[in-house]
Design a protein around this motif. Structure first.
Motif, PDB file in Angstrom:
ATOM      1  N   ILE A 149      19.099  54.877  18.431  1.00  0.00           N
ATOM      2  CA  ILE A 149      18.020  55.293  17.532  1.00  0.00           C
ATOM      3  C   ILE A 149      17.107  56.296  18.233  1.00  0.00           C
ATOM      4  N   ALA A 150      16.774  56.034  19.497  1.00  0.00           N
ATOM      5  CA  ALA A 150      15.873  56.919  20.227  1.00  0.00           C
ATOM      6  C   ALA A 150      16.429  58.343  20.296  1.00  0.00           C
ATOM      7  N   LYS A 194      27.260  61.271  10.309  1.00  0.00           N
ATOM      8  CA  LYS A 194      27.908  60.442   9.288  1.00  0.00           C
ATOM      9  C   LYS A 194      28.643  59.261   9.926  1.00  0.00           C
ATOM     10  N   ALA A 195      29.054  59.402  11.172  1.00  0.00           N
ATOM     11  CA  ALA A 195      29.748  58.305  11.847  1.00  0.00           C
ATOM     12  C   ALA A 195      28.927  57.031  11.836  1.00  0.00           C
ATOM     13  N   PHE A 196      27.611  57.148  11.885  1.00  0.00           N
ATOM     14  CA  PHE A 196      26.778  55.942  11.886  1.00  0.00           C
ATOM     15  C   PHE A 196      26.909  55.183  10.572  1.00  0.00           C
ATOM     16  N   TYR A 197      27.150  55.900   9.480  1.00  0.00           N
ATOM     17  CA  TYR A 197      27.413  55.222   8.208  1.00  0.00           C
ATOM     18  C   TYR A 197      28.678  54.379   8.324  1.00  0.00           C
ATOM     19  N   TYR A 198      29.717  54.929   8.968  1.00  0.00           N
ATOM     20  CA  TYR A 198      30.965  54.176   9.130  1.00  0.00           C
ATOM     21  C   TYR A 198      30.797  52.961  10.047  1.00  0.00           C
ATOM     22  N   TYR A 199      29.782  53.002  10.911  1.00  0.00           N
ATOM     23  CA  TYR A 199      29.508  51.867  11.796  1.00  0.00           C
ATOM     24  C   TYR A 199      28.705  50.765  11.092  1.00  0.00           C
ATOM     25  N   ARG A 200      28.274  50.985   9.868  1.00  0.00           N
ATOM     26  CA  ARG A 200      27.400  50.016   9.200  1.00  0.00           C
ATOM     27  C   ARG A 200      28.069  48.652   9.061  1.00  0.00           C
ATOM     28  N   VAL A 214      18.589  51.734   8.871  1.00  0.00           N
ATOM     29  CA  VAL A 214      19.607  50.685   8.771  1.00  0.00           C
ATOM     30  C   VAL A 214      19.596  49.836  10.041  1.00  0.00           C
ATOM     31  N   GLU A 215      19.550  50.481  11.191  1.00  0.00           N
ATOM     32  CA  GLU A 215      19.540  49.755  12.453  1.00  0.00           C
ATOM     33  C   GLU A 215      18.178  49.139  12.741  1.00  0.00           C
ATOM     34  N   LEU A 216      17.123  49.854  12.419  1.00  0.00           N
ATOM     35  CA  LEU A 216      15.782  49.305  12.631  1.00  0.00           C
ATOM     36  C   LEU A 216      15.585  48.020  11.823  1.00  0.00           C
ATOM     37  N   ASP A 217      16.044  48.032  10.561  1.00  0.00           N
ATOM     38  CA  ASP A 217      15.902  46.837   9.722  1.00  0.00           C
ATOM     39  C   ASP A 217      16.635  45.647  10.334  1.00  0.00           C
ATOM     40  N   TRP A 218      17.772  45.909  10.946  1.00  0.00           N
ATOM     41  CA  TRP A 218      18.493  44.826  11.618  1.00  0.00           C
ATOM     42  C   TRP A 218      17.751  44.390  12.883  1.00  0.00           C
ATOM     43  N   LEU A 257      24.072  60.246   2.065  1.00  0.00           N
ATOM     44  CA  LEU A 257      24.214  58.804   2.214  1.00  0.00           C
ATOM     45  C   LEU A 257      23.906  58.131   0.883  1.00  0.00           C
ATOM     46  N   PRO A 258      24.255  56.861   0.722  1.00  0.00           N
ATOM     47  CA  PRO A 258      23.903  56.167  -0.525  1.00  0.00           C
ATOM     48  C   PRO A 258      22.395  56.182  -0.791  1.00  0.00           C
ATOM     49  N   GLU A 259      21.586  56.213   0.277  1.00  0.00           N
ATOM     50  CA  GLU A 259      20.131  56.178   0.121  1.00  0.00           C
ATOM     51  C   GLU A 259      19.498  57.557  -0.025  1.00  0.00           C
ATOM     52  N   SER A 260      20.269  58.629   0.102  1.00  0.00           N
ATOM     53  CA  SER A 260      19.691  59.979   0.102  1.00  0.00           C
ATOM     54  C   SER A 260      18.830  60.198  -1.140  1.00  0.00           C
ATOM     55  N   ASP A 261      17.579  60.657  -0.916  1.00  0.00           N
ATOM     56  CA  ASP A 261      16.650  60.815  -2.034  1.00  0.00           C
ATOM     57  C   ASP A 261      16.015  62.200  -2.106  1.00  0.00           C
ATOM     58  N   GLY A 262      16.402  63.092  -1.179  1.00  0.00           N
ATOM     59  CA  GLY A 262      15.822  64.426  -1.196  1.00  0.00           C
ATOM     60  C   GLY A 262      14.417  64.483  -0.626  1.00  0.00           C
ATOM     61  N   LYS A 263      13.895  63.373  -0.167  1.00  0.00           N
ATOM     62  CA  LYS A 263      12.532  63.322   0.381  1.00  0.00           C
ATOM     63  C   LYS A 263      12.550  62.950   1.861  1.00  0.00           C
ATOM     64  N   THR A 264      13.082  61.789   2.164  1.00  0.00           N
ATOM     65  CA  THR A 264      13.193  61.341   3.552  1.00  0.00           C
ATOM     66  C   THR A 264      14.490  61.887   4.145  1.00  0.00           C
ATOM     67  N   PRO A 265      14.433  62.550   5.292  1.00  0.00           N
ATOM     68  CA  PRO A 265      15.665  63.084   5.891  1.00  0.00           C
ATOM     69  C   PRO A 265      16.706  61.990   6.108  1.00  0.00           C
ATOM     70  N   ASP A 266      17.958  62.348   5.901  1.00  0.00           N
ATOM     71  CA  ASP A 266      19.040  61.369   6.019  1.00  0.00           C
ATOM     72  C   ASP A 266      19.080  60.710   7.396  1.00  0.00           C
ATOM     73  N   VAL A 267      18.731  61.443   8.452  1.00  0.00           N
ATOM     74  CA  VAL A 267      18.772  60.848   9.783  1.00  0.00           C
ATOM     75  C   VAL A 267      17.801  59.677   9.872  1.00  0.00           C
ATOM     76  N   LEU A 268      16.664  59.763   9.188  1.00  0.00           N
ATOM     77  CA  LEU A 268      15.712  58.655   9.199  1.00  0.00           C
ATOM     78  C   LEU A 268      16.187  57.505   8.325  1.00  0.00           C
ATOM     79  N   LEU A 269      16.852  57.829   7.231  1.00  0.00           N
ATOM     80  CA  LEU A 269      17.413  56.774   6.384  1.00  0.00           C
ATOM     81  C   LEU A 269      18.490  55.998   7.134  1.00  0.00           C
ATOM     82  N   GLU A 270      19.294  56.706   7.908  1.00  0.00           N
ATOM     83  CA  GLU A 270      20.357  56.028   8.655  1.00  0.00           C
ATOM     84  C   GLU A 270      19.773  55.202   9.801  1.00  0.00           C
TER      85      GLU A 270
END
Length: 544
Positions: free
Chosen positions: A170-171, A108-114, A206-210, A190-203
């Motif tokens: 990320i690695a 969850k700390a990575f969410y706070y780093y957003r 965020v960095e990959l998109d940047w 997380l705000p993006e949590s959808d029950g399908k993609t694991p939250d670790v991949l959703l988080e």
């Protein structure tokens, strides 16, 4: 020996989170040997008695220590130890999977780093703040050229964003998911949590998109970092940091790290989003092309006028090695396999997992590709080297009073990264050998992080009986909230005393005591994404 001077220091150090029901349970006594008893805090009953073992003179910590083994306690509950001298340990739990909440907090700390988005009260609680750093960034040396720079994670206690360290973080997270997927079954959320993609991949997304925004248009090269010219004040909140942002020049190390992590992401995200996976692979291939066109690129140095963290690295062979290994594992194309084999002949660390020495990621990737798809001699050599390095870490840990693999000289700026990277390497050795002794040694490193150390402190904010309370972390300083942002891993002892605060207050201390829980101590008490990421990996192994 230099003894501890803290008036309320407890001489019984434990993992302040707890211990697994069926696992080893060891506390470390400092000072004199004593008889001890284990107390169930709910009932007040004494459930175990014992005596601490023979004295060990532990030079890194400056303490005489004794092991107290209470592995015989196997009933779930909350406990503490009491010594015959009246000393009492931190409270801790014994349970089936005691590190579940810790893993969630570290992730969850990575969410706070957003960066670039509002952190709402729904997900951030009292640590909510407004959107930050939404302006376009200026390409250094081309003042007329500005690009979208929004998103990603702040790197550390400041608000810089760095391609190489971001790729390392990320690695670690993607490797944890690949090796221990069941540990990520529970949503954070997380705000993006959808029950399908694991939250670790959703988080991680965020960095990959940047990172996509860090790839120079038209060349495939990757800008080294995105920062302001200078660091803001320590109490400046992210949304108040309005200085101009600059893309520092392209570097080979950033480009190699980008190629590696994007190729890795292409493989990991393919089952969830094939279009995104293709985008990652295309970006990785473009970065590889840049590397091929620039075989002898100079190392990165801060350009004139920029004084933020440099993350300088004179050697890019390790980053190229990792990139080639990931591209080969993802695509199976011979050209990348040939590159791996050629690069593996060069002299750079093959088992390091630090942001400056990424060779270990190349080695792990090649071994994970499998013996049947790799060159037999290289596969065998790399596996033997990995196990030899892990054996060395085990031997060092057995000689250390607090059962970790750091020598006295290893208590450097960011020593907790070494603790956690070494634990990662030990767990990789377990994965490839099946030997559980490596995992047991890795767990000792987690015990150290969570309080079984000479300072009797949990190096993770918000977790443990005596956690770090004053990290060098601008949001934690500037938000007016008494408790720091939770789940952040502190850098740990630095015998070099590299900041003014510890240079004034800790002269003469043994290496493992060169730590100050003070927000001015950036060399011992700063936090970063790439100290959190190996901690997530390690806890995930013990939450399967």
């Amino acid at each position: 020996m230099n003894t501890l001077s803290t008036p309320d220091h407890r001489h019984i150090a434990v993992n302040q989170i707890g211990y697994a029901t069926e696992g080893a349970k060891i506390a470390i006594f400092s000072g004199e040997a004593h008889g001890f008893r284990v107390i169930n805090e709910e009932t007040g009953a004494m459930v175990y008695t014992g005596k601490s073992g023979k004295a060990i003179v532990d030079k890194p910590s400056g303490a005489i220590v004794h092991v107290a083994d209470f592995s015989g306690v196997r009933t779930a509950g909350r406990y503490h130890l009491e010594g015959d001298d009246g000393n009492v340990s931190a409270s801790f739990v014994i349970g089936d999977k005691p590190y579940g909440e810790l893993q969630q907090g570290l992730l969850k700390a990575f969410y706070y780093y957003r960066c670039g988005v509002e952190l709402t009260g729904e997900f951030a609680g009292p640590w909510a703040h407004g959107a930050c750093h939404t302006a376009e960034g200026i390409v250094y040396g081309q003042p007329e050229l500005t690009l979208d720079s929004c998103g990603g994670w702040h790197d550390a206690g400041d608000y810089g964003k760095y391609s190489g360290p971001g790729a390392k973080a990320i690695a670690d997270l993607l490797l944890a998911y690949e090796l221990y997927p069941t540990a990520f079954a529970v949503s954070i959320p997380l705000p993006e949590s959808d029950g399908k993609t694991p939250d670790v991949l959703l988080e991680c997304k965020v960095e990959l998109d940047w990172l996509f925004k860090m790839q120079e248009p038209g060349t495939g090269g990757v800008y080294h970092k995105l920062t302001t010219l200078n660091f803001p004040g320590l109490d400046v909140m992210p949304e108040e940091d309005n200085a101009e942002l600059y893309f520092s020049p392209v570097s080979a190390t950033a480009t190699g790290d980008f190629a590696g992590v994007m190729a890795m992401a292409a493989r990991v995200y393919e089952p969830y989003d094939q279009g995104y996976a293709r985008q990652c692979l295309t970006a990785a291939e473009a970065a590889w092309s840049w590397l091929q066109q620039h075989p002898e690129a100079p190392g990165f140095m801060n350009p004139p006028g920029i004084s933020t963290g440099e993350y300088g690295d004179d050697t890019d062979q390790d980053e190229r090695y990792w990139a080639a290994a990931e591209l080969y594992r993802t695509t199976g194309e011979a050209v990348y396999h040939e590159a791996v084999q050629a690069l593996a002949q060069l002299s750079f660390p093959k088992y390091s997992l630090g942001w400056a020495d990424m060779g270990g990621y190349g080695t792990l990737t090649y071994l994970l590709t499998g013996e049947s798809a790799t060159e037999k001699g290289l596969y065998t050599s790399l596996k033997q080297g990995l196990l030899a390095e892990a054996d060395r870490l085990v031997r060092q840990s057995r000689e250390d009073g607090y059962r970790i693999s750091l020598l006295e000289e290893d208590y450097i700026w960011g020593s907790n990264m070494l603790v956690l990277n070494n634990a990662m390497l030990l767990l990789a050795a377990e994965h490839f050998s099946g030997e559980t002794a490596y995992a047991a040694c890795a767990l000792d490193h987690l015990h150290y992080l969570m309080g079984r150390n000479v300072l009797d402190i949990s190096y993770v904010t918000g977790f443990g009986d005596r956690p770090v309370m004053h990290p060098h972390h601008r949001p934690s300083v500037g938000d007016g909230v008494a408790d720091p942002v939770p789940g952040l891993v502190s850098g740990g002892p630095d015998r070099g005393l590299h900041d003014e605060y510890v240079a004034e207050h800790l002269q003469g201390k043994p290496a493992a005591q060169c730590f100050a829980d003070h927000d001015l101590s950036y060399s011992t008490n700063e936090v970063t994404i790439y100290w959190n990421s190996p901690a997530v990996f390690v806890t995930a192994r013990f939450n399967m």
